[in-house]
Design a protein around this motif. Structure first.
Motif, PDB file in Angstrom:
ATOM      1  N   PHE A 149       5.907  -3.683  -1.002  1.00 37.80           N
ATOM      2  CA  PHE A 149       5.178  -4.932  -0.792  1.00 37.80           C
ATOM      3  C   PHE A 149       3.919  -4.621   0.006  1.00 37.80           C
ATOM      4  N   MET A 150       2.978  -5.511  -0.063  1.00 37.25           N
ATOM      5  CA  MET A 150       1.729  -5.361   0.671  1.00 37.25           C
ATOM      6  C   MET A 150       1.857  -6.056   2.030  1.00 37.25           C
ATOM      7  N   GLU A 151       1.416  -5.371   3.084  1.00 38.19           N
ATOM      8  CA  GLU A 151       1.495  -5.913   4.437  1.00 38.19           C
ATOM      9  C   GLU A 151       0.206  -5.602   5.181  1.00 38.19           C
ATOM     10  N   PHE A 152      -0.273  -6.588   5.934  1.00 42.47           N
ATOM     11  CA  PHE A 152      -1.515  -6.391   6.691  1.00 42.47           C
ATOM     12  C   PHE A 152      -1.260  -5.435   7.850  1.00 42.47           C
ATOM     13  N   ASP A 153      -2.055  -4.379   7.934  1.00 45.99           N
ATOM     14  CA  ASP A 153      -1.926  -3.393   9.006  1.00 45.99           C
ATOM     15  C   ASP A 153      -2.999  -3.684  10.050  1.00 45.99           C
ATOM     16  N   LYS A 154      -2.576  -4.047  11.258  1.00 47.53           N
ATOM     17  CA  LYS A 154      -3.514  -4.397  12.323  1.00 47.53           C
ATOM     18  C   LYS A 154      -4.375  -3.212  12.742  1.00 47.53           C
ATOM     19  N   ALA A 155      -3.785  -2.000  12.683  1.00 45.09           N
ATOM     20  CA  ALA A 155      -4.530  -0.820  13.132  1.00 45.09           C
ATOM     21  C   ALA A 155      -5.721  -0.537  12.232  1.00 45.09           C
ATOM     22  N   TYR A 156      -5.518  -0.715  10.914  1.00 48.24           N
ATOM     23  CA  TYR A 156      -6.598  -0.424   9.964  1.00 48.24           C
ATOM     24  C   TYR A 156      -7.342  -1.680   9.517  1.00 48.24           C
ATOM     25  N   GLY A 157      -6.763  -2.843   9.785  1.00 45.51           N
ATOM     26  CA  GLY A 157      -7.422  -4.085   9.417  1.00 45.51           C
ATOM     27  C   GLY A 157      -7.420  -4.383   7.941  1.00 45.51           C
ATOM     28  N   ILE A 158      -6.503  -3.810   7.213  1.00 38.44           N
ATOM     29  CA  ILE A 158      -6.438  -4.037   5.757  1.00 38.44           C
ATOM     30  C   ILE A 158      -4.974  -4.181   5.334  1.00 38.44           C
ATOM     31  N   ASP A 159      -4.781  -4.685   4.103  1.00 35.95           N
ATOM     32  CA  ASP A 159      -3.430  -4.740   3.530  1.00 35.95           C
ATOM     33  C   ASP A 159      -3.036  -3.350   3.057  1.00 35.95           C
ATOM     34  N   MET A 160      -1.824  -2.922   3.404  1.00 39.07           N
ATOM     35  CA  MET A 160      -1.347  -1.597   2.988  1.00 39.07           C
ATOM     36  C   MET A 160       0.011  -1.726   2.298  1.00 39.07           C
ATOM     37  N   LEU A 161       0.257  -0.808   1.375  1.00 41.36           N
ATOM     38  CA  LEU A 161       1.505  -0.819   0.617  1.00 41.36           C
ATOM     39  C   LEU A 161       2.648  -0.260   1.470  1.00 41.36           C
ATOM     40  N   ARG A 162       3.741  -0.990   1.560  1.00 40.06           N
ATOM     41  CA  ARG A 162       4.937  -0.543   2.286  1.00 40.06           C
ATOM     42  C   ARG A 162       6.064  -0.320   1.269  1.00 40.06           C
ATOM     43  N   GLU A 163       6.695   0.817   1.380  1.00 42.65           N
ATOM     44  CA  GLU A 163       7.818   1.128   0.486  1.00 42.65           C
ATOM     45  C   GLU A 163       9.133   1.050   1.266  1.00 42.65           C
ATOM     46  N   VAL A 164      10.115   0.406   0.689  1.00 41.20           N
ATOM     47  CA  VAL A 164      11.414   0.233   1.347  1.00 41.20           C
ATOM     48  C   VAL A 164      12.539   0.478   0.346  1.00 41.20           C
ATOM     49  N   LYS A 165      13.735   0.694   0.891  1.00 36.49           N
ATOM     50  CA  LYS A 165      14.934   0.826   0.057  1.00 36.49           C
ATOM     51  C   LYS A 165      15.822  -0.385   0.327  1.00 36.49           C
ATOM     52  N   ILE A 166      16.215  -1.043  -0.715  1.00 36.11           N
ATOM     53  CA  ILE A 166      17.049  -2.235  -0.600  1.00 36.11           C
ATOM     54  C   ILE A 166      18.443  -1.925  -1.119  1.00 36.11           C
ATOM     55  N   ILE A 167      19.460  -2.270  -0.342  1.00 32.87           N
ATOM     56  CA  ILE A 167      20.858  -2.057  -0.738  1.00 32.87           C
ATOM     57  C   ILE A 167      21.474  -3.402  -1.101  1.00 32.87           C
ATOM     58  N   ASP A 168      21.885  -3.529  -2.343  1.00 33.36           N
ATOM     59  CA  ASP A 168      22.508  -4.759  -2.822  1.00 33.36           C
ATOM     60  C   ASP A 168      24.019  -4.589  -2.881  1.00 33.36           C
ATOM     61  N   THR A 169      24.745  -5.596  -2.453  1.00 30.42           N
ATOM     62  CA  THR A 169      26.210  -5.608  -2.571  1.00 30.42           C
ATOM     63  C   THR A 169      26.586  -6.192  -3.925  1.00 30.42           C
ATOM     64  N   LEU A 170      27.251  -5.378  -4.741  1.00 31.53           N
ATOM     65  CA  LEU A 170      27.601  -5.802  -6.097  1.00 31.53           C
ATOM     66  C   LEU A 170      28.996  -6.416  -6.177  1.00 31.53           C
ATOM     67  N   GLY A 171      29.875  -6.014  -5.248  1.00 26.81           N
ATOM     68  CA  GLY A 171      31.229  -6.556  -5.294  1.00 26.81           C
ATOM     69  C   GLY A 171      32.184  -5.721  -4.463  1.00 26.81           C
ATOM     70  N   PHE A 172      33.464  -5.950  -4.675  1.00 28.03           N
ATOM     71  CA  PHE A 172      34.498  -5.258  -3.901  1.00 28.03           C
ATOM     72  C   PHE A 172      35.590  -4.748  -4.840  1.00 28.03           C
ATOM     73  N   VAL A 173      36.181  -3.602  -4.471  1.00 33.20           N
ATOM     74  CA  VAL A 173      37.273  -3.017  -5.248  1.00 33.20           C
ATOM     75  C   VAL A 173      38.456  -2.770  -4.327  1.00 33.20           C
ATOM     76  N   SER A 174      39.643  -3.142  -4.755  1.00 36.25           N
ATOM     77  CA  SER A 174      40.853  -2.940  -3.968  1.00 36.25           C
ATOM     78  C   SER A 174      41.142  -1.454  -3.788  1.00 36.25           C
ATOM     79  N   VAL A 175      41.436  -1.052  -2.554  1.00 37.07           N
ATOM     80  CA  VAL A 175      41.793   0.338  -2.270  1.00 37.07           C
ATOM     81  C   VAL A 175      43.072   0.717  -3.013  1.00 37.07           C
ATOM     82  N   LYS A 176      44.039  -0.183  -3.016  1.00 39.95           N
ATOM     83  CA  LYS A 176      45.317   0.079  -3.687  1.00 39.95           C
ATOM     84  C   LYS A 176      45.118   0.333  -5.175  1.00 39.95           C
ATOM     85  N   ASP A 177      44.307  -0.498  -5.830  1.00 39.52           N
ATOM     86  CA  ASP A 177      44.064  -0.324  -7.259  1.00 39.52           C
ATOM     87  C   ASP A 177      43.292   0.953  -7.535  1.00 39.52           C
TER      88      ASP A 177
END
Length: 216
Positions: free
Chosen positions: A88-116
């Motif tokens: 996403f683009m975020e304003f950087d105060k140090a440079y005074g411009i919008d800069m691209l920020r890269e992140v990793k997003i972890i999505d929870t898809l569900g749950f699985v029983s340990v026993k199964d």
């Protein structure tokens, strides 16, 4: 008198023959019994290890007793996640411009029983503590702890049983020799065990032959 001597000699010959026969076949029978029983014990220790590893994934440590471990198998669940990259683009105060920020997003898809996941419909996990073939209902000894490695406290566990419990009805001389075994082809030491309370390890002290037998 001559007849008596002959009878005594015949008895002596028969007894000697029996001892010679037993000295040859005894170790062979002992090995057969040992390998069959050790295979059952090692299979149970592998179940304990798999269960403990699942417990650690969820709780960050190993279970210290079988009641906690079995209760976890009954009710525990794995979280299924998916990791994706985003930016996403975020304003950087140090440079005074919008800069691209890269992140990793972890999505929870569900749950699985340990026993199964580990045992499906099999209920053998309910007797994880019981030593197979033990004559008096003996249990595995299991403990967990933390060891410091490179400034980090790592969780560890160990589960074991004395060979004497498994080979309770075998000749004492052969059992003593077995407990002192130290070889790449043998289960080393007086116990059959998995894990360690001194090192970060979940391996067992059995040779690879027992893993190959189980795969077959």
């Amino acid at each position: 008198m001559k007849t008596v001597i002959q009878i005594v000699l015949w008895i002596g010959c028969i007894a000697l023959g029996y001892f010679i026969y037993n000295s040859i076949t005894g170790p062979i029978k002992f090995k057969e019994v040992k390998e069959e029983r050790f295979a059952q014990v090692i299979s149970k220790l592998k179940d304990i290890r798999n269960s403990q590893e699942a417990y650690k994934i969820v709780n960050g440590k190993y279970a210290n007793d079988f009641n906690s471990l079995i209760r976890f198998i009954d009710t525990g669940k794995y979280v299924i996640t998916q990791q994706r990259d985003s930016s996403f683009m975020e304003f950087d105060k140090a440079y005074g411009i919008d800069m691209l920020r890269e992140v990793k997003i972890i999505d929870t898809l569900g749950f699985v029983s340990v026993k199964d996941s580990l045992f499906k419909a099999d209920t053998r996990y309910k007797s994880l503590m019981d030593v197979p073939t033990a004559p008096n209902g003996e249990k595995f000894t299991m403990k967990s702890a933390f060891v410091e490695k490179s400034g980090y406290k790592a969780p560890v566990f160990e589960a074991k049983v004395d060979k004497e419990v498994v080979l309770y009805d075998q000749p004492k001389d052969l059992l003593a020799r077995e407990k002192a075994a130290m070889s790449v082809e043998e289960v080393n030491g007086p116990t059959i065990k998995v894990g360690s309370l001194d090192d970060v390890s979940t391996t067992g002290n059995w040779p690879a032959i027992y893993d190959k037998k189980e795969k077959k």
